[in-house]
Scaffold this active site. Structure first.
Site, PDB file in Angstrom:
ATOM      1  N   THR A 114       0.821  -1.217   0.000  1.00 33.21           N
ATOM      2  CA  THR A 114       0.000   0.000   0.000  1.00 33.21           C
ATOM      3  C   THR A 114       0.853   1.265   0.000  1.00 33.21           C
ATOM      4  OG1 THR A 114      -1.779  -1.165   1.121  1.00 33.21           O
ATOM      5  CG2 THR A 114      -1.781   1.219   1.324  1.00 33.21           C
ATOM      6  N   THR A 147       1.716  -4.417   4.285  1.00 36.62           N
ATOM      7  CA  THR A 147       1.541  -4.762   5.695  1.00 36.62           C
ATOM      8  C   THR A 147       0.994  -6.179   5.895  1.00 36.62           C
ATOM      9  OG1 THR A 147      -0.669  -3.789   5.697  1.00 36.62           O
ATOM     10  CG2 THR A 147       1.167  -2.362   6.385  1.00 36.62           C
TER      11      THR A 147
HETATM   12  N1  ASP Z   1      -2.569  -5.619   0.703  1.00 39.49           N
HETATM   13  C1  ASP Z   1      -1.493  -4.706   1.046  1.00 39.49           C
HETATM   14  C2  ASP Z   1      -0.183  -5.482   1.070  1.00 39.49           C
HETATM   15  O1  ASP Z   1       0.086  -6.204   1.964  1.00 39.49           O
HETATM   16  C3  ASP Z   1      -1.774  -4.084   2.358  1.00 39.49           C
HETATM   17  C4  ASP Z   1      -0.763  -3.073   2.804  1.00 39.49           C
HETATM   18  O2  ASP Z   1       0.310  -2.896   2.261  1.00 39.49           O
HETATM   19  O3  ASP Z   1      -1.072  -2.423   3.819  1.00 39.49           O
HETATM   20  O4  ASP Z   1       0.602  -5.336   0.189  1.00 39.49           O
END
Ligand code: ASP
Length: 311
Positions: free
Chosen positions: A14, A85
């Site tokens: 993200t 994340t």
């Molecule tokens: N779906 C994303 C990922 O893990 C979520 C994020 O980065 O917060 O790449």
């Protein structure tokens, strides 16, 4: 002392994502993520551009390899990895296991996309760069700068899908355990993770055995307990040479084998399963993959988990 030199490895997530009509997707390069104020000298590395939920175990080892390559340069003072994340707790922990260097390796990311007017990415990246140049962070292993906190990768888990403080930790002082100091280039061994619940089919474990997995992580209930029928399957899996590790689906607290009755952790342990006292399934699984990739035996995996508690 001259200007600190930091390698920033971008992997997607993200923090590098933009909103589209088909959902958020990673689009920014490592250079796009750099702050305007380039106080430390930052070397951007575009390693991959993926949502971390779509990473393979091979991708996670590639991140560990990129960190190792960055630290091979003695002029580098620290490394920042930007990462989604969803699986940050896994990759950061894999890197923690693989490297013995004292220089800070800092993971970060964001809960909000880069085009969000209230995005948290820039502040998290600034905090990660500050941590990477902070002598006080040396020797901690991998750390995670996120939402105003700097946490150890060991014991970390994603605790909120939306809060800017995305992460929590099962225990903030778990011992640093490093493997042989370099990243395995062998194809990662297959280790599956299963979540247990009342009514779970023992056939799930039999299926994993028939597919010749190298290891199996069971997220059991409570302090590592399940149905007695599962214990019989664990016995068969261990006899087939599979490393079986039991953890819990409960987020906090130590897993101490307490219960019997055929399916308690006391029974699972007697059936040959290794108990993970602190590491939950995502990090326990990564530890087993990393250990088996370095040729560890089941006894060595058991010794690793027995020593995985607080320092
Ligand atoms: N779906 C994303 C990922 O893990 C979520 C994020 O980065 O917060 O790449």
């Amino acid at each position: 002392m001259g200007t600190p030199r930091i390698v920033l490895i971008s992997t997607g997530g993200t923090v590098a994502a933009q909103s589209t009509t088909d959902g958020a997707v990673p689009r920014l390069s490592a250079r796009d993520l750099l702050p305007d104020d380039l106080a430390p000298e930052i070397v951007p590395v575009d390693l991959m551009s993926v949502d971390s939920s779509a990473m393979t175990t091979g991708d996670q080892f590639a991140v560990a390899g990129a960190v190792e390559a960055a630290l091979a340069d003695p002029s580098v003072d620290g490394v920042v990895v930007t990462h989604g994340t969803d699986t940050l707790e896994e990759t950061s922990y894999l890197v923690d296991l693989c490297h013995t260097d004292d220089r800070p390796v800092v993971f970060t990311g964001a809960q909000r996309t880069s085009d969000d007017p209230h995005g948290d990415g820039p502040a998290n990246i600034a905090a990660a760069l500050a941590a990477a140049t902070d002598p006080g962070q040396r020797g901690r292993g991998v750390i995670v700068a996120f939402g105003g906190e700097v946490l150890s990768a060991r014991g970390l888990f994603k605790a909120s899908t939306t809060d800017l403080n995305a992460f929590d930790t099962v225990h903030d002082r778990l011992r640093r355990q490093t493997l042989n100091g370099h990243v395995s280039t062998a194809p990662p061994r297959r280790v599956d993770a299963l979540s247990l619940y009342p009514g779970v089919s023992p056939g799930l474990i039999a299926a994993a055995v028939s597919q010749q997995v190298a290891g199996l992580v069971l997220s059991a209930t409570g302090s590592g307990n399940t149905h007695p029928d599962i214990t019989a399957e664990v016995t068969a899996a261990v006899r087939a040479g599979i490393v079986v590790v039991v953890t819990t689906r409960v987020p906090f607290g130590e897993v101490v084998p307490t219960y019997g009755g055929g399916g308690g952790a006391v029974d699972l342990h007697r059936a040959g399963a290794i108990v993970s006292p602190w590491l939950r399934a995502p990090q326990a699984r990564i530890a087993i993959v990393a250990l088996l990739s370095t040729g560890a035996t089941a006894d060595e995996v058991g010794a690793f988990f027995a020593a995985s508690g607080p320092a």
